[in-house]
Design a protein around this motif. Structure first.
Motif, short mmCIF file in Angstrom:
data_model
loop_
_atom_site.label_atom_id
_atom_site.label_comp_id
_atom_site.label_asym_id
_atom_site.label_seq_id
_atom_site.Cartn_x
_atom_site.Cartn_y
_atom_site.Cartn_z
N ILE A 198 0.83 -1.20 0.00
CA ILE A 198 0.00 0.00 0.00
C ILE A 198 0.87 1.26 0.00
O ILE A 198 0.61 2.21 -0.74
CB ILE A 198 -0.96 -0.02 1.21
N VAL A 199 1.91 1.25 0.82
CA VAL A 199 2.81 2.40 0.87
C VAL A 199 3.47 2.64 -0.49
O VAL A 199 3.54 3.77 -0.98
CB VAL A 199 3.89 2.19 1.96
N GLU A 200 3.93 1.58 -1.11
CA GLU A 200 4.74 1.72 -2.32
C GLU A 200 3.93 1.95 -3.58
O GLU A 200 4.35 2.69 -4.49
CB GLU A 200 5.61 0.47 -2.50
N ARG A 210 3.57 12.08 -7.39
CA ARG A 210 4.28 10.82 -7.15
C ARG A 210 5.77 11.06 -7.00
O ARG A 210 6.57 10.12 -7.08
CB ARG A 210 4.04 9.84 -8.30
N SER A 211 6.19 12.30 -6.78
CA SER A 211 7.61 12.62 -6.71
C SER A 211 8.13 12.67 -5.28
O SER A 211 9.35 12.63 -5.07
CB SER A 211 7.88 13.97 -7.40
N HIS A 212 7.25 12.76 -4.30
CA HIS A 212 7.68 12.84 -2.90
C HIS A 212 7.29 11.57 -2.16
O HIS A 212 6.10 11.24 -2.07
CB HIS A 212 7.07 14.06 -2.21
N ARG A 213 8.31 10.87 -1.64
CA ARG A 213 8.08 9.60 -0.92
C ARG A 213 8.13 9.85 0.58
O ARG A 213 9.08 10.43 1.10
CB ARG A 213 9.14 8.58 -1.34
N HIS A 214 7.08 9.44 1.27
CA HIS A 214 6.98 9.58 2.71
C HIS A 214 6.88 8.18 3.34
O HIS A 214 6.79 7.18 2.63
CB HIS A 214 5.74 10.39 3.09
N GLY A 219 3.08 11.39 -2.26
CA GLY A 219 2.10 12.46 -2.31
C GLY A 219 2.71 13.80 -1.96
O GLY A 219 3.86 13.89 -1.52
N CYS A 220 1.92 14.85 -2.15
CA CYS A 220 2.40 16.20 -1.86
C CYS A 220 2.63 16.40 -0.37
O CYS A 220 3.48 17.21 0.04
CB CYS A 220 1.41 17.23 -2.39
N ALA A 230 -1.42 10.42 6.24
CA ALA A 230 -0.22 10.52 7.08
C ALA A 230 -0.58 10.43 8.56
O ALA A 230 0.08 9.72 9.33
CB ALA A 230 0.50 11.83 6.80
N ARG A 231 -1.63 11.15 8.97
CA ARG A 231 -2.04 11.12 10.37
C ARG A 231 -2.49 9.72 10.78
O ARG A 231 -2.15 9.23 11.87
CB ARG A 231 -3.17 12.13 10.60
#
Length: 243
Positions: A198-200, A210-214, A219-220, A230-231
């Motif tokens: 799910i994360v990947e 799709r450029s920022h990986r958390h 996501g932005c 995220a929360r």
């Protein structure tokens, strides 16, 4: 109330599958319960159209990593609902700032979207021999969309069953779950491997980033969808359910 898994051993389900976290959790939930599961996506001119590519990656990853579900995972369908985007005036279908409106709803609300989605899904399910529609609608951690409410979906289930003259069950397994509990549900169904998937591979960000990986995925990080995801991920990890 959802029947026990053994009661669903011969039933076929159609999952409304966007390629996001919620619909992926719902897909796993359905694969755990029903004899056969097909998926349905919609191209309605959404700003985050990248989700249409992600949904295929998610399906492929689930087939590869969960062989006990692979045999149950049937065909995928994609419907062109571009007309919905043409008649909508929202931040989900146009490049505009996301903000609250005077009616108390965010301008990401696409009026009638879930009503149309489920109506088209029921039409396809009827032809495909499926008697269950599964959607990721939720009224616990959500943006206040009226077409995500339990009463809306229960009413629609009655209307669809009457209109088709055959029982059509609308299942919403996430309806009363927080986002943290959704992470916990997918962990229960597929362990850390499913949550890693799910994360990947899934996509939630309204802006299509799709450029920022958390830690919780791509996501932005600032739109309402990213903040909610995220929360929920932080609360899931803090609860110890990931252990």
């Amino acid at each position: 109330m959802t029947p026990p898994p053994q009661a669903n051993s011969q039933r076929k389900a159609l999952v409304l599958f966007s390629g996001g976290q919620d619909s992926t959790a719902c897909l796993a939930w359905a694969l755990d319960r029903f004899a056969q599961v097909e998926t349905l996506g919609f191209d309605y001119g959404q700003r985050h159209r990248v989700e249409l590519d992600c949904r295929l990656q998610v399906r492929a990853a689930m087939r590869a990593q969960f062989p006990h579900w692979a045999a149950k995972l049937g065909d995928d369908h994609l419907l062109d609902l571009s007309l919905l985007g043409q008649i909508s005036d929202t931040a989900l279908t146009e490049a505009r700032a996301i903000e609250m409106q005077a009616n108390g709803l965010p301008n990401t609300f696409v009026p009638g979207r879930n009503l149309l989605f489920l109506s088209f899904a029921a039409t396809l399910a009827y032809r495909r021999g499926a008697s269950v529609l599964v959607g990721g609608m939720c009224e616990t951690d959500y943006s206040g969309y009226p077409d995500c409410r339990d009463n809306t979906l229960k009413s629609l289930q009655v209307a669809l069953s009457l209109g088709l003259d055959t029982p059509m069950t609308v299942e919403t397994p996430l309806m009363f779950l927080t986002k943290a509990q959704t992470w916990a549900l997918s962990a229960q169904l597929g362990g850390a491997a499913l949550n890693d998937l799910i994360v990947e591979h899934t996509h939630t960000c309204y802006l299509g980033d799709r450029s920022h990986r958390h830690a919780w995925g791509y996501g932005c990080g600032t739109c309402p969808a990213c903040e909610l995801r995220a929360r929920g991920h932080d609360e899931f990890l803090a609860s110890g359910s990931a252990a």
